[in-house]
Design a protein around this motif. Structure first.
Motif, short mmCIF file in Angstrom:
data_model
loop_
_atom_site.label_atom_id
_atom_site.label_comp_id
_atom_site.label_asym_id
_atom_site.label_seq_id
_atom_site.Cartn_x
_atom_site.Cartn_y
_atom_site.Cartn_z
N VAL A 1 0.85 -1.19 0.00
CA VAL A 1 0.00 0.00 0.00
C VAL A 1 0.89 1.24 0.00
N ALA A 2 0.57 2.17 -0.88
CA ALA A 2 1.40 3.36 -1.08
C ALA A 2 0.91 4.49 -0.19
N VAL A 3 1.37 4.49 1.06
CA VAL A 3 0.96 5.54 2.01
C VAL A 3 2.13 6.46 2.38
N ALA A 4 3.31 6.20 1.82
CA ALA A 4 4.52 6.89 2.28
C ALA A 4 5.18 7.65 1.12
N PRO A 5 4.75 8.86 0.83
CA PRO A 5 5.29 9.58 -0.34
C PRO A 5 6.66 10.19 -0.14
N ALA A 6 7.00 10.61 1.07
CA ALA A 6 8.25 11.34 1.29
C ALA A 6 9.43 10.39 1.48
N CYS A 7 10.62 10.86 1.08
CA CYS A 7 11.82 10.07 1.31
C CYS A 7 12.90 10.96 1.92
N PRO B 1 23.51 10.80 -3.43
CA PRO B 1 23.98 12.19 -3.48
C PRO B 1 23.71 12.97 -2.20
N TRP B 2 22.62 12.62 -1.48
CA TRP B 2 22.36 13.33 -0.22
C TRP B 2 21.41 12.51 0.67
N ILE B 3 21.42 12.87 1.95
CA ILE B 3 20.42 12.41 2.91
C ILE B 3 19.86 13.63 3.63
N PHE B 4 18.67 13.49 4.16
CA PHE B 4 18.08 14.56 4.98
C PHE B 4 18.09 14.08 6.42
N TRP B 5 18.96 14.70 7.23
CA TRP B 5 19.25 14.19 8.56
C TRP B 5 19.27 15.34 9.56
N GLU B 6 18.46 15.21 10.61
CA GLU B 6 18.37 16.22 11.65
C GLU B 6 18.11 17.60 11.06
N ASN B 7 17.10 17.63 10.18
CA ASN B 7 16.57 18.86 9.59
C ASN B 7 17.53 19.58 8.65
N ARG B 8 18.49 18.86 8.11
CA ARG B 8 19.35 19.49 7.10
C ARG B 8 19.82 18.45 6.11
N ARG B 9 20.17 18.94 4.94
CA ARG B 9 20.64 18.07 3.87
C ARG B 9 22.15 17.90 3.97
N ILE B 10 22.58 16.64 3.96
CA ILE B 10 24.00 16.32 4.08
C ILE B 10 24.42 15.54 2.84
N LYS B 11 25.62 15.83 2.34
CA LYS B 11 26.07 15.24 1.08
C LYS B 11 27.38 14.47 1.27
N ALA C 1 26.87 9.38 3.52
CA ALA C 1 26.91 7.92 3.40
C ALA C 1 27.30 7.28 4.73
N LYS C 2 28.22 7.89 5.44
CA LYS C 2 28.66 7.33 6.73
C LYS C 2 27.51 7.30 7.72
N ILE C 3 26.76 8.38 7.77
CA ILE C 3 25.61 8.43 8.68
C ILE C 3 24.60 7.36 8.32
N LEU C 4 24.28 7.26 7.04
CA LEU C 4 23.30 6.27 6.58
C LEU C 4 23.75 4.86 6.93
N ILE C 5 24.99 4.54 6.67
CA ILE C 5 25.51 3.19 6.95
C ILE C 5 25.44 2.89 8.44
N GLU C 6 25.82 3.83 9.27
CA GLU C 6 25.77 3.62 10.72
C GLU C 6 24.35 3.39 11.20
N GLN C 7 23.40 4.14 10.67
CA GLN C 7 22.00 3.97 11.06
C GLN C 7 21.47 2.61 10.59
N GLN C 8 21.83 2.21 9.39
CA GLN C 8 21.38 0.91 8.89
C GLN C 8 21.89 -0.24 9.76
N GLN C 9 23.17 -0.19 10.10
CA GLN C 9 23.74 -1.27 10.90
C GLN C 9 23.18 -1.28 12.31
N LYS C 10 22.99 -0.11 12.88
CA LYS C 10 22.40 -0.02 14.22
C LYS C 10 20.98 -0.56 14.20
N GLY C 11 20.20 -0.16 13.20
CA GLY C 11 18.82 -0.63 13.10
C GLY C 11 18.74 -2.14 12.91
N LEU C 12 19.63 -2.68 12.10
CA LEU C 12 19.68 -4.13 11.89
C LEU C 12 19.92 -4.85 13.21
#
Length: 496
Positions: free
Chosen positions: A58-64, A184-194, A199-210
């Motif tokens: 079900v497509a309820v999540a439009p934002a990324c 190219p970017w992530i939106f993290w703590e209310n700002r865009r990071i490139k 990538a480092k932040i994203l990887i750390e969050q993925q591994q922590k969540g796993l």
């Protein structure tokens, strides 16, 4: 009890589905009873299950909250099947109603997933309201979520409160240098990071969540997109690491990068892997963990068996007038699920017996062979060559039969002798079967028979309505007896 037909559309209409499983479902063999119970009717977590059970998104999540070079959610086509594509964005109320309508009309549907079109955890209110409602109103449906993982650690506690036993995380790398080439970017703590920092932040969050999900007893599947020249040499390391942290299943998917989709990779000419490259990488990763090879890279609003999409039957205007007694539907679904489970267990036992019998025979001194199979489901060779929109690829060898992948193609004939550009579509179909030495189907016409033979592919319609694995082994033995399978070295194979 006679089981209902999973796909009620005629094959020629384009509603054909395909399923697959190996000679045994190795993913289930070594599991505890608790985990086996969670996956035995989940079409994405078990090859056997996707043979029988359906899923819906079900497509309820439009934002990324991240941007990927392989993603463009602006494009939508009813005939296009790829992640991020939807035709209707739903509110939680609409999603709940649609889920009940699908479950009542397709009782084999066991799983409801939220996978976009953005990231479900970047839309927590809409996502968790949908999950809350469904866990209360449709407790017999498994709930799943697919996420890029950036917001995952903060959501684990909420996920664990609901009927959610399965989470998929897309992890394309564990090296920020590689990640910077993908995101190219992530939106993290209310700002865009490139760049590498993002990538480092994203990887750390993925591994922590796993790690947090595994600690909660939630099964985790990891998706990885294979991008030649970017992360293809790195994904075996990804597989090793996520397995060490408790991931249950790894799904290495090919990059979809056609220019018409408007993605960065598509516009820049980044190619996707060919079938052999994908198989080689999946085989390399399978040394570390269970591999999912039956993924269809579904739309974010997909409905039905893997490999089919019945979403047009359940658009908002069509479900609006549906009267649904879900209590009665649950009783019907329970009976059907029990009957399917009985049939699955019976067929699994038969496949195991056949595999053991083949293993006990004198080993053939022959090379492996790839075979394509046209099927509309139920583990049988039951589709006309001209009606197939995809083929399942199996490898037969002296060790037995294993499922390798599926290959999409054009349905070159709808059953009408005036098929328009049939020759062009037929040529594309045959090209899609490159590397295969036989194609098994229920029937095949004279024209494709001749063209298949010219391409070095043996057409075979002699095993119609037989179980796939048994037919593949039978054809393999026939080829060996005919002297067609003498072992060859790589130099000979390349020059053939």
């Amino acid at each position: 009890m006679e089981l209902p037909v999973l796909n009620e559309k005629p094959a020629a209409s384009g509603g054909c589905s395909a399923s697959s499983c190996g000679s045994t479902d190795d993913q289930l063999d070594h599991l505890t009873d608790e985990i086996r119970e969670k996956v035995q009717n989940h079409p994405c977590y078990s090859e056997d299950a996707h043979h029988y059970f359906a899923r819906m998104h079900v497509a309820v999540a439009p934002a990324c909250n991240i941007q990927c070079h392989y993603c463009n959610r602006k494009y939508d086509c009813a005939n296009e099947s790829r992640p991020g594509v939807v035709s209707e964005l739903l509110t939680p109320d609409q999603a709940v109603k649609k889920t009940k309508a699908v479950a009542a009309n397709i009782p084999q549907m066991t799983v409801l997933g939220i996978a976009g079109p953005g990231d479900p955890l970047a839309n927590p209110e809409r996502t968790f309201e949908t999950f809350r409602r469904l866990s209360e109103e449709a407790p017999d449906i498994k709930l799943c979520v697919s996420t890029n993982g950036l917001a995952l650690p903060d959501a684990v506690e909420e996920l664990s409160k609901h009927n959610i036993d399965h989470v998929t995380i897309t992890i394309n790398c564990v090296d920020p240098e590689i990640g910077a080439k993908i995101y190219p970017w992530i939106f993290w703590e209310n700002r865009r990071i490139k760049g590498k920092k993002a990538a480092k932040i994203l990887i750390e969050q993925q591994q922590k969540g796993l790690e947090m999900l595994v600690a909660k007893g939630i099964l985790v599947k990891v998706n990885s997109v294979m991008i030649p020249g970017v992360n293809d040499k790195h994904l075996a390391e990804v597989s090793r690491i996520v397995k060490s942290k408790g991931a249950f299943l790894h799904n290495v998917m090919p990059l979809i990068a056609e220019a018409e989709h408007g993605t960065f990779y598509g516009v820049m000419g980044q190619r996707g892997p060919n079938a052999q490259e994908l198989q080689d990488l999946q085989d390399e990763c399978s040394g570390d963990m269970n591999m999912m090879r039956h993924c269809r890279q579904c739309r974010a609003d997909a409905v039905g068996l893997l490999g089919e999409d019945r979403g047009d039957e359940f658009t908002l205007d069509k479900i609006e007038d549906m009267e649904i007694d879900y209590q009665a539907a649950m009783e019907k679904r329970k009976v059907i699920h029990e009957a399917i489970a009985e049939e699955m267990n019976s067929k699994r036992a038969a496949k195991t017996e056949a595999a053991q019998k083949f293993a006990a025979e004198e080993k053939l001194q022959t090379r492996p062979v790839l075979m394509a199979v046209a099927t509309s489901g139920q583990g049988l060779i039951n589709m006309h060559f001209g009606h197939a929109k995809e083929f399942l690829i199996y490898e037969a060898s002296p060790e037995g039969v294993r499922f390798i992948s599926h290959r999409k193609t054009d349905q070159y004939c709808g059953g009408d002798s005036t098929c328009g550009e049939a020759e062009t579509a037929l040529q594309r179909t045959i090209r899609s079967l490159e590397g295969c030495e036989a194609v098994l189907c229920s029937k095949v016409g004279y024209e494709p028979w001749d063209m298949l033979e010219q391409a070095g592919i043996m057409p075979n319609g002699e095993h119609a309505m037989e179980p796939i694995e048994e037919a593949v082994i039978a054809v393999y033995k026939e080829m060996a007896a005919a002297g067609k399978l003498e072992p060859v070295d790589e130099a000979q194979r390349a020059s053939a």
